[in-house]
Enzyme design. Structure first.
Site, PDB file in Angstrom:
ATOM      1  N   SER A  27       0.867  -1.186   0.000  1.00 41.19           N
ATOM      2  CA  SER A  27       0.000   0.000   0.000  1.00 41.19           C
ATOM      3  C   SER A  27       0.901   1.232   0.000  1.00 41.19           C
ATOM      4  O   SER A  27       2.091   1.145   0.348  1.00 41.19           O
ATOM      5  CB  SER A  27      -0.849  -0.005   1.273  1.00 41.19           C
ATOM      6  OG  SER A  27      -1.448   1.255   1.484  1.00 41.19           O
ATOM      7  N   TYR A  31      -1.455  -0.968  10.429  1.00 38.39           N
ATOM      8  CA  TYR A  31      -1.628  -1.206   8.996  1.00 38.39           C
ATOM      9  C   TYR A  31      -0.367  -0.761   8.226  1.00 38.39           C
ATOM     10  O   TYR A  31       0.179  -1.504   7.414  1.00 38.39           O
ATOM     11  CB  TYR A  31      -2.866  -0.442   8.511  1.00 38.39           C
ATOM     12  CG  TYR A  31      -3.206  -0.671   7.062  1.00 38.39           C
ATOM     13  CD1 TYR A  31      -3.892  -1.807   6.663  1.00 38.39           C
ATOM     14  CD2 TYR A  31      -2.856   0.259   6.082  1.00 38.39           C
ATOM     15  CE1 TYR A  31      -4.215  -2.021   5.329  1.00 38.39           C
ATOM     16  CE2 TYR A  31      -3.179   0.060   4.746  1.00 38.39           C
ATOM     17  CZ  TYR A  31      -3.859  -1.090   4.378  1.00 38.39           C
ATOM     18  OH  TYR A  31      -4.169  -1.299   3.049  1.00 38.39           O
TER      19      TYR A  31
HETATM   20  N1  LIG Z   1      -8.764  -0.142  -0.746  1.00 38.14           N
HETATM   21  C1  LIG Z   1      -7.678   0.576  -0.574  1.00 38.14           C
HETATM   22  O1  LIG Z   1      -7.744   1.808  -0.497  1.00 38.14           O
HETATM   23  C2  LIG Z   1      -6.337  -0.098  -0.489  1.00 38.14           C
HETATM   24  C3  LIG Z   1      -5.202   0.675  -0.652  1.00 38.14           C
HETATM   25  C4  LIG Z   1      -3.961   0.081  -0.593  1.00 38.14           C
HETATM   26  C5  LIG Z   1      -3.861  -1.274  -0.371  1.00 38.14           C
HETATM   27  N2  LIG Z   1      -4.976  -2.024  -0.217  1.00 38.14           N
HETATM   28  C6  LIG Z   1      -4.809  -3.455   0.027  1.00 38.14           C
HETATM   29  O2  LIG Z   1      -5.454  -4.168  -0.996  1.00 38.14           O
HETATM   30  C7  LIG Z   1      -5.745  -5.469  -0.535  1.00 38.14           C
HETATM   31  C8  LIG Z   1      -7.166  -5.816  -0.911  1.00 38.14           C
HETATM   32  O3  LIG Z   1      -8.039  -5.027  -0.173  1.00 38.14           O
HETATM   33  P1  LIG Z   1      -9.353  -4.330  -0.761  1.00 38.14           P
HETATM   34  O4  LIG Z   1      -9.165  -2.892  -0.632  1.00 38.14           O
HETATM   35  O5  LIG Z   1      -9.694  -4.888  -2.082  1.00 38.14           O
HETATM   36  O6  LIG Z   1     -10.402  -4.755   0.373  1.00 38.14           O
HETATM   37  P2  LIG Z   1     -11.677  -5.711   0.357  1.00 38.14           P
HETATM   38  O7  LIG Z   1     -12.101  -5.798   1.784  1.00 38.14           O
HETATM   39  O8  LIG Z   1     -12.654  -5.246  -0.647  1.00 38.14           O
HETATM   40  O9  LIG Z   1     -11.090  -7.110  -0.108  1.00 38.14           O
HETATM   41  C9  LIG Z   1     -10.272  -7.883   0.709  1.00 38.14           C
HETATM   42  C10 LIG Z   1     -10.614  -9.349   0.529  1.00 38.14           C
HETATM   43  O10 LIG Z   1      -9.690 -10.115   1.285  1.00 38.14           O
HETATM   44  C11 LIG Z   1     -10.415 -11.139   1.955  1.00 38.14           C
HETATM   45  N3  LIG Z   1      -9.697 -11.546   3.154  1.00 38.14           N
HETATM   46  C12 LIG Z   1      -9.447 -10.805   4.260  1.00 38.14           C
HETATM   47  N4  LIG Z   1      -8.795 -11.527   5.162  1.00 38.14           N
HETATM   48  C13 LIG Z   1      -8.604 -12.760   4.630  1.00 38.14           C
HETATM   49  C14 LIG Z   1      -8.004 -13.948   5.079  1.00 38.14           C
HETATM   50  N5  LIG Z   1      -7.480 -14.021   6.312  1.00 38.14           N
HETATM   51  N6  LIG Z   1      -7.969 -15.003   4.250  1.00 38.14           N
HETATM   52  C15 LIG Z   1      -8.538 -14.943   3.025  1.00 38.14           C
HETATM   53  N7  LIG Z   1      -9.131 -13.855   2.553  1.00 38.14           N
HETATM   54  C16 LIG Z   1      -9.178 -12.770   3.345  1.00 38.14           C
HETATM   55  C17 LIG Z   1     -11.749 -10.517   2.285  1.00 38.14           C
HETATM   56  O11 LIG Z   1     -12.738 -11.519   2.519  1.00 38.14           O
HETATM   57  C18 LIG Z   1     -12.022  -9.692   1.028  1.00 38.14           C
HETATM   58  O12 LIG Z   1     -12.721 -10.445   0.064  1.00 38.14           O
HETATM   59  C19 LIG Z   1      -5.481  -5.468   0.959  1.00 38.14           C
HETATM   60  O13 LIG Z   1      -4.238  -6.074   1.226  1.00 38.14           O
HETATM   61  C20 LIG Z   1      -5.425  -3.989   1.285  1.00 38.14           C
HETATM   62  O14 LIG Z   1      -4.648  -3.734   2.433  1.00 38.14           O
HETATM   63  C21 LIG Z   1      -6.224  -1.467  -0.265  1.00 38.14           C
END
Ligand SMILES: NC(=O)c1ccc[n+]([C@@H]2O[C@H](COP(=O)([O-])OP(=O)(O)OC[C@H]3O[C@@H](n4cnc5c(N)ncnc54)[C@H](O)[C@@H]3O)[C@@H](O)[C@H]2O)c1
Length: 422
Positions: A293, A306
């Site tokens: 991130s 985080y």
């Molecule tokens: N959305 C943002 O602004 C953003 C920015 C930077 C990084 N990220 C990163 O992107 C990645 C995806 O997140 P997102 O934003 O799409 O969120 P999201 O919540 O939409 O998707 C995350 C998915 O991961 C699954 N998950 C969580 N814990 C799990 C586990 N222990 N085992 C299996 N599956 C699991 C959840 O069920 C969900 O489907 C994450 O690592 C997040 O930190 C997100």
């Protein structure tokens, strides 16, 4: 014939690269000198030193000269064949570029073309990989294609896109970035292994979905065994599953830390460890994408745990990239800024009076960001194709990365500014 076709149709850059690599073919055409070089031991010693392989036998060298001369001057017919054929193209071959190896497709319907991590002397370097590729080729099921029955298995046959038939595993594939990345690879023809702790589906054709928690090491090992046996060793693994805990450091409990480290860091560690080992044993390269991130290089007062896990993922990716490079396994750390996903809706908010309300308001705020997630998928795919170490996504991520390198004090000052509602 095959080389001739390549010289007619290949791009100028590919032809020049191959011409530079083929200098020795001209040398082999000289009368008597090459024989003398082999008999005097000069050629064998030079090959052993340059290629770091045991010195080839003089008899093999002399036979090789005969073979080259016959191949260059004595080709008959149009070079086409219906015999099921597989080309193994070593990625670090100094003499045969992958472009030349792939151009054999013009002469063989349904050519099976595989890039393999290694050099020109692959049969000596990785006899296990060559033997396995031969076994798989011979026993390929469904039967190898003929002109009458072209294959539907994209791994067999001239690749239609770079991704056709490749296996891409994505964790956290039920939602947000993971789902978009899975869909992006599926649209390009890849077979998707979609993994999530919630029920999910694999987009595209020929994929599979698994309900697995990335923190469960035994379940991840079992997943890898099943995927590798039934679908194949993934060509790309996207370690994307992640969660957020938001609030000041002093409001985080030990359990908050444990939970976020287990998913965001250890989940990525398990994915890398379990699948990189299988990629390396397979010997055909691969790629790991670890979702970090912009938080990895942006200190904040509202996401301390985080940010810490994401920073660790970034450094893990850098270390692993160096270690796995000799096996042609690339590693990319993905660093997006704010994206409209479900992450806030499942985030834990600590140190606030009304966590549920804070969760709702943050979710609303994040979802207002007008950033199509298919752009994130496109960025991931480009990063893999170009083997980028770090892939930034969104303008604030790019800006923060530049400032973190050039003037980190600015980010420290910004971190002290109170941020309402996060
Ligand atoms: N959305 C943002 O602004 C953003 C920015 C930077 C990084 N990220 C990163 O992107 C990645 C995806 O997140 P997102 O934003 O799409 O969120 P999201 O919540 O939409 O998707 C995350 C998915 O991961 C699954 N998950 C969580 N814990 C799990 C586990 N222990 N085992 C299996 N599956 C699991 C959840 O069920 C969900 O489907 C994450 O690592 C997040 O930190 C997100």
């Amino acid at each position: 014939t095959h080389v001739g076709a390549f010289l007619r149709t290949g791009s100028l850059a590919a032809r020049l690269r191959q011409a530079a690599a083929s200098w020795y073919i001209g040398f082999f055409q000289l009368p008597r000198v090459p024989e003398l070089a082999w008999r005097a031991g000069v050629a064998g010693r030079a090959i052993a030193r340059r290629e770091r392989v045991p010195r080839p036998a003089t008899r093999d060298g002399l036979n090789g000269l005969d073979l080259y001369r016959a191949n260059i001057s004595g080709v008959r017919g149009d070079g086409r064949t219906d015999v099921p054929t597989q080309v193994l193209a070593p990625t670090r071959d100094r003499y045969v570029t992958p472009a030349l190896a792939a151009s054999a497709a013009e002469f063989v319907p349904g050519l099976r073309f595989r890039e393999v991590a290694g050099g020109h002397w692959l049969p000596r370097e990785r006899p296990d990989v060559v033997a396995r590729c031969v076994r798989e080729h011979i026993s390929a099921s469904p039967p190898l294609p003929t002109r009458e029955s072209p294959t539907s298995d994209a791994r067999v046959g001239h690749p239609r896109t770079r991704w056709t038939g490749k296996v891409v595993l994505v964790t956290g594939a039920a939602s947000g970035i993971g789902r978009a990345v899975a869909e992006g690879f599926a649209q390009r023809g890849a077979r998707i292994v979609a993994v999530d702790r919630n029920p999910t589906e694999a987009p595209g054709e020929g994929g599979r979905a698994f309900q697995v928690d990335v923190t469960d090491v035994a379940a991840m090992e079992a997943l890898a065994d099943e995927v590798c046996a039934e679908i194949g060793v993934p060509d790309v693994v996207v370690n994307n599953a992640g969660i957020a805990v938001s609030g000041p450091f002093l409001a985080h409990s030990v359990q908050d830390w444990q939970d976020i480290v287990d998913v965001n860091l250890m989940g990525v560690v398990h994915g890398c460890r379990i699948f990189a080992a299988r990629m390396r044993d397979r010997g055909e390269g691969g790629h790991l994408v670890n979702v970090a991130s912009a938080a990895a290089f942006t200190p904040t007062t509202f996401l301390p745990a985080y940010c810490t896990t994401k920073s660790a993922v970034l450094m893990l990716s850098e270390c692993l990239r160096a270690e796995l490079a000799p096996d042609d396994i690339g590693v990319t750390a993905l660093c997006p800024g704010f994206l409209p996903t479900g992450i806030a809706a499942s985030a834990r908010f600590v140190g606030v009076d009304d966590p549920a309300e804070r969760q709702r308001s943050t979710d609303r705020l994040l979802k207002r960001r007008p950033y199509p997630l298919r752009k994130v998928a496109a960025a991931v795919i480009t990063a893999v194709e170009r083997n980028r170490p770090v892939q930034l996504v969104t303008v604030e991520s790019r800006a923060a990365y530049a400032v973190s390198k050039l003037a980190p004090g600015v980010l420290r000052r910004i971190a002290r500014t109170p941020v309402p509602n996060l």
